[in-house]
Design a protein around this motif. Structure first.
Motif, PDB file in Angstrom:
ATOM      1  N   GLN A   1      14.714   1.174 -20.549  1.00  0.00           N
ATOM      2  CA  GLN A   1      15.087   2.255 -19.630  1.00  0.00           C
ATOM      3  C   GLN A   1      16.589   2.125 -19.363  1.00  0.00           C
ATOM      4  O   GLN A   1      17.023   1.118 -18.813  1.00  0.00           O
ATOM      5  CB  GLN A   1      14.318   2.130 -18.316  1.00  0.00           C
ATOM      6  CG  GLN A   1      14.810   3.056 -17.211  1.00  0.00           C
ATOM      7  CD  GLN A   1      14.512   4.514 -17.487  1.00  0.00           C
ATOM      8  OE1 GLN A   1      13.372   4.932 -17.522  1.00  0.00           O
ATOM      9  NE2 GLN A   1      15.550   5.302 -17.705  1.00  0.00           N
ATOM     10  N   PHE A   2      17.379   3.119 -19.749  1.00  0.00           N
ATOM     11  CA  PHE A   2      18.831   3.040 -19.592  1.00  0.00           C
ATOM     12  C   PHE A   2      19.265   3.740 -18.305  1.00  0.00           C
ATOM     13  O   PHE A   2      18.781   4.817 -17.962  1.00  0.00           O
ATOM     14  CB  PHE A   2      19.542   3.654 -20.796  1.00  0.00           C
ATOM     15  CG  PHE A   2      19.450   2.800 -22.033  1.00  0.00           C
ATOM     16  CD1 PHE A   2      20.266   1.688 -22.180  1.00  0.00           C
ATOM     17  CD2 PHE A   2      18.526   3.099 -23.023  1.00  0.00           C
ATOM     18  CE1 PHE A   2      20.173   0.895 -23.313  1.00  0.00           C
ATOM     19  CE2 PHE A   2      18.422   2.318 -24.156  1.00  0.00           C
ATOM     20  CZ  PHE A   2      19.243   1.204 -24.301  1.00  0.00           C
ATOM     21  N   VAL A   3      20.201   3.101 -17.610  1.00  0.00           N
ATOM     22  CA  VAL A   3      20.740   3.630 -16.359  1.00  0.00           C
ATOM     23  C   VAL A   3      22.187   4.055 -16.617  1.00  0.00           C
ATOM     24  O   VAL A   3      23.022   3.231 -16.999  1.00  0.00           O
ATOM     25  CB  VAL A   3      20.686   2.580 -15.230  1.00  0.00           C
ATOM     26  CG1 VAL A   3      21.146   3.198 -13.915  1.00  0.00           C
ATOM     27  CG2 VAL A   3      19.276   2.005 -15.098  1.00  0.00           C
ATOM     28  N   PHE A   4      22.488   5.331 -16.403  1.00  0.00           N
ATOM     29  CA  PHE A   4      23.780   5.917 -16.735  1.00  0.00           C
ATOM     30  C   PHE A   4      24.628   6.164 -15.480  1.00  0.00           C
ATOM     31  O   PHE A   4      24.096   6.396 -14.391  1.00  0.00           O
ATOM     32  CB  PHE A   4      23.592   7.273 -17.425  1.00  0.00           C
ATOM     33  CG  PHE A   4      23.215   7.189 -18.870  1.00  0.00           C
ATOM     34  CD1 PHE A   4      24.133   7.455 -19.865  1.00  0.00           C
ATOM     35  CD2 PHE A   4      21.913   6.855 -19.237  1.00  0.00           C
ATOM     36  CE1 PHE A   4      23.773   7.393 -21.203  1.00  0.00           C
ATOM     37  CE2 PHE A   4      21.545   6.789 -20.563  1.00  0.00           C
ATOM     38  CZ  PHE A   4      22.473   7.060 -21.549  1.00  0.00           C
TER      39      PHE A   4
ATOM     40  N   ARG B   1      30.329   5.982 -18.509  1.00  0.00           N
ATOM     41  CA  ARG B   1      29.306   6.844 -19.120  1.00  0.00           C
ATOM     42  C   ARG B   1      29.669   7.123 -20.582  1.00  0.00           C
ATOM     43  O   ARG B   1      28.818   7.038 -21.477  1.00  0.00           O
ATOM     44  CB  ARG B   1      29.206   8.139 -18.328  1.00  0.00           C
ATOM     45  CG  ARG B   1      28.423   9.289 -18.987  1.00  0.00           C
ATOM     46  CD  ARG B   1      26.942   9.073 -18.900  1.00  0.00           C
ATOM     47  NE  ARG B   1      26.181  10.203 -19.420  1.00  0.00           N
ATOM     48  CZ  ARG B   1      25.299  10.887 -18.697  1.00  0.00           C
ATOM     49  NH1 ARG B   1      25.087  10.591 -17.439  1.00  0.00           N
ATOM     50  NH2 ARG B   1      24.614  11.870 -19.246  1.00  0.00           N
TER      51      ARG B   1
ATOM     52  N   GLU C   1      27.483   6.171 -23.866  1.00  0.00           N
ATOM     53  CA  GLU C   1      27.026   7.193 -24.803  1.00  0.00           C
ATOM     54  C   GLU C   1      27.486   6.877 -26.216  1.00  0.00           C
ATOM     55  O   GLU C   1      26.725   7.067 -27.186  1.00  0.00           O
ATOM     56  CB  GLU C   1      27.538   8.565 -24.364  1.00  0.00           C
ATOM     57  CG  GLU C   1      26.842   9.112 -23.130  1.00  0.00           C
ATOM     58  CD  GLU C   1      27.399  10.443 -22.676  1.00  0.00           C
ATOM     59  OE1 GLU C   1      26.673  11.192 -22.002  1.00  0.00           O
ATOM     60  OE2 GLU C   1      28.581  10.741 -22.998  1.00  0.00           O
TER      61      GLU C   1
ATOM     62  N   PRO D   1      17.934   7.975 -25.461  1.00  0.00           N
ATOM     63  CA  PRO D   1      17.040   7.692 -24.327  1.00  0.00           C
ATOM     64  C   PRO D   1      16.266   8.936 -23.922  1.00  0.00           C
ATOM     65  O   PRO D   1      16.840  10.024 -23.833  1.00  0.00           O
ATOM     66  CB  PRO D   1      18.006   7.260 -23.216  1.00  0.00           C
ATOM     67  CG  PRO D   1      19.268   6.895 -23.921  1.00  0.00           C
ATOM     68  CD  PRO D   1      19.335   7.754 -25.133  1.00  0.00           C
TER      69      PRO D   1
ATOM     70  N   TYR E   1      14.264   9.411 -20.970  1.00  0.00           N
ATOM     71  CA  TYR E   1      14.383   9.750 -19.553  1.00  0.00           C
ATOM     72  C   TYR E   1      15.392   8.822 -18.877  1.00  0.00           C
ATOM     73  O   TYR E   1      15.011   7.932 -18.111  1.00  0.00           O
ATOM     74  CB  TYR E   1      13.022   9.641 -18.846  1.00  0.00           C
ATOM     75  CG  TYR E   1      11.956  10.551 -19.413  1.00  0.00           C
ATOM     76  CD1 TYR E   1      12.019  11.925 -19.205  1.00  0.00           C
ATOM     77  CD2 TYR E   1      10.906  10.032 -20.152  1.00  0.00           C
ATOM     78  CE1 TYR E   1      11.054  12.762 -19.729  1.00  0.00           C
ATOM     79  CE2 TYR E   1       9.927  10.871 -20.680  1.00  0.00           C
ATOM     80  CZ  TYR E   1      10.011  12.234 -20.469  1.00  0.00           C
ATOM     81  OH  TYR E   1       9.052  13.069 -20.983  1.00  0.00           O
ATOM     82  N   PRO E   2      16.674   8.995 -19.163  1.00  0.00           N
ATOM     83  CA  PRO E   2      17.665   8.101 -18.565  1.00  0.00           C
ATOM     84  C   PRO E   2      17.828   8.343 -17.063  1.00  0.00           C
ATOM     85  O   PRO E   2      17.688   9.470 -16.588  1.00  0.00           O
ATOM     86  CB  PRO E   2      18.955   8.457 -19.310  1.00  0.00           C
ATOM     87  CG  PRO E   2      18.758   9.882 -19.737  1.00  0.00           C
ATOM     88  CD  PRO E   2      17.293  10.022 -20.013  1.00  0.00           C
TER      89      PRO E   2
ATOM     90  N   GLU F   1      20.367   8.430 -13.830  1.00  0.00           N
ATOM     91  CA  GLU F   1      21.796   8.745 -13.664  1.00  0.00           C
ATOM     92  C   GLU F   1      22.209   8.500 -12.223  1.00  0.00           C
ATOM     93  O   GLU F   1      21.621   9.064 -11.298  1.00  0.00           O
ATOM     94  CB  GLU F   1      22.062  10.199 -14.056  1.00  0.00           C
ATOM     95  CG  GLU F   1      23.530  10.580 -13.985  1.00  0.00           C
ATOM     96  CD  GLU F   1      23.796  11.982 -14.511  1.00  0.00           C
ATOM     97  OE1 GLU F   1      24.409  12.766 -13.776  1.00  0.00           O
ATOM     98  OE2 GLU F   1      23.370  12.301 -15.646  1.00  0.00           O
TER      99      GLU F   1
ATOM    100  N   GLY G   1      16.192  -1.289 -15.109  1.00  0.00           N
ATOM    101  CA  GLY G   1      16.569  -0.983 -16.477  1.00  0.00           C
ATOM    102  C   GLY G   1      17.778  -1.765 -16.934  1.00  0.00           C
ATOM    103  O   GLY G   1      18.094  -2.828 -16.388  1.00  0.00           O
TER     104      GLY G   1
ATOM    105  N   SER H   1      22.019  -1.343 -18.609  1.00  0.00           N
ATOM    106  CA  SER H   1      23.171  -0.431 -18.645  1.00  0.00           C
ATOM    107  C   SER H   1      24.387  -1.148 -19.227  1.00  0.00           C
ATOM    108  O   SER H   1      24.479  -2.387 -19.199  1.00  0.00           O
ATOM    109  CB  SER H   1      23.498   0.062 -17.232  1.00  0.00           C
ATOM    110  OG  SER H   1      24.507   1.047 -17.268  1.00  0.00           O
TER     111      SER H   1
END
Length: 309
Positions: free
Chosen positions: A198-201, A209, A213, A223, A225-226, A228, A244, A246
């Motif tokens: 699970q990535f946290v942006f 960011r 990316e 991803p 469902y990132p 944000e 998650g 990052s």
């Protein structure tokens, strides 16, 4: 040859107060808020703006979602008005500074992670010049660039310097970005499979960011469902809670890495190494305070960056 009579129609009859009112309206987006900032009544602010705006053939502001925002023409006027007010501030600071003591306001706009760097780079300078005041806006890269375009700040601190804007820069130190998560989250995802994370942006407009990316694109990962969030600090807290993984700059998470609260995930295409830059407009006439700070950084840079080792 022009004389007083035949060039009089070219002159505009505005005051510095009107310029200040206009620029404050742009910054706050509200007559009510502008009146609070300027310590004027709202009718006084409205009258000053009306007298100023009526001298132009096009609208300067338009209402949008209960806020007043610049029109395209208003943006041009705002840039010139900001430059005039900056010249006035420079003149006042120059008058004070020639008496042997540096006086004025140092106005900074910095990217979010810069808050881990700039206070250390400023501390000694502000101690040497106690009459210098500091204004620092912490935001994302896009807003920092807009502040530079609008001439509303003297200097900025950023890691990615765009080609589209004519800037002078002073390179300070490396900026290293790594993929991190909590130890429990890392343990739960052994063996490591990036497609399962699970990535946290950060939000759009952030340099962090953009780095994340680029890493995911190079790694051919999309991803589903990132998450944000709007600051590196918020991202860090979510990682500490095990939400998650990052990509974050090491400068902002060094304490957590050293304490074992976060762990670096060893993956291909990382770390990303950029650099921190002090930046200002190439065509901007800097205030005495801003120029003094640039000179100070250039002279003491090697010693200052050792504080981050």
């Amino acid at each position: 040859m022009l004389n007083r009579d035949n060039y009089k129609h070219l002159l505009m009859n505005y005051t510095l107060r009107q310029l200040e009112v206009f620029c404050t309206l742009v910054k706050t987006g509200s007559f009510t808020r502008a009146s609070e900032v300027l310590h004027l009544s709202q009718p006084a602010v409205s009258l000053q703006y009306k007298s100023f705006s009526e001298q132009f053939h096009f609208d300067l502001l338009q209402q949008q979602n209960k806020r007043f925002v610049l029109t395209d023409f208003g943006a041009l006027v705002h840039a010139e008005a900001s430059a005039i007010l900056q010249r006035v501030r420079n003149l006042a600071a120059l008058n004070e500074s020639v008496q042997g003591e540096l006086v004025g306001t140092l106005r900074f706009s910095i990217v979010s992670t810069g808050k881990y760097i700039l206070p250390t780079l400023l501390r000694e300078f502000l101690e040497l010049h106690p009459k210098v005041r500091l204004q620092m806006d912490v935001t994302n890269k896009d807003h920092v660039l807009q502040h530079l375009l609008d001439n509303t700040v003297d200097l900025s601190l950023m890691s990615l310097v765009p080609d589209r804007l004519a800037l002078e820069t002073e390179t300070l130190m490396p900026n290293t970005l790594v993929l991190v998560c909590s130890p429990s989250y890392a343990e739960k995802h052994r063996p490591l499979d990036l497609t399962k994370l699970q990535f946290v942006f950060r939000e759009h407009g952030s340099a962090t960011r953009k780095a994340m990316e680029d890493f995911l694109k190079t790694s051919q990962i999309e991803p589903e469902y990132p998450l944000e969030l709007t600051s590196n600090e918020a991202v860090k807290q979510s990682l500490l809670a095990g939400l998650g993984a990052s990509v974050l700059p090491v400068i902002g998470i060094r304490r957590e890495l050293n304490a074992g609260l976060l762990v670096e995930l060893p993956v291909k295409n990382l770390p990303i190494v950029t650099a921190w830059h002090l930046a200002w407009r190439s065509n901007q006439r800097l205030s005495p305070v801003a120029q003094a700070y640039i000179d100070y950084v250039r002279e003491h840079k090697e010693r200052l960056i050792k504080n981050f080792d």
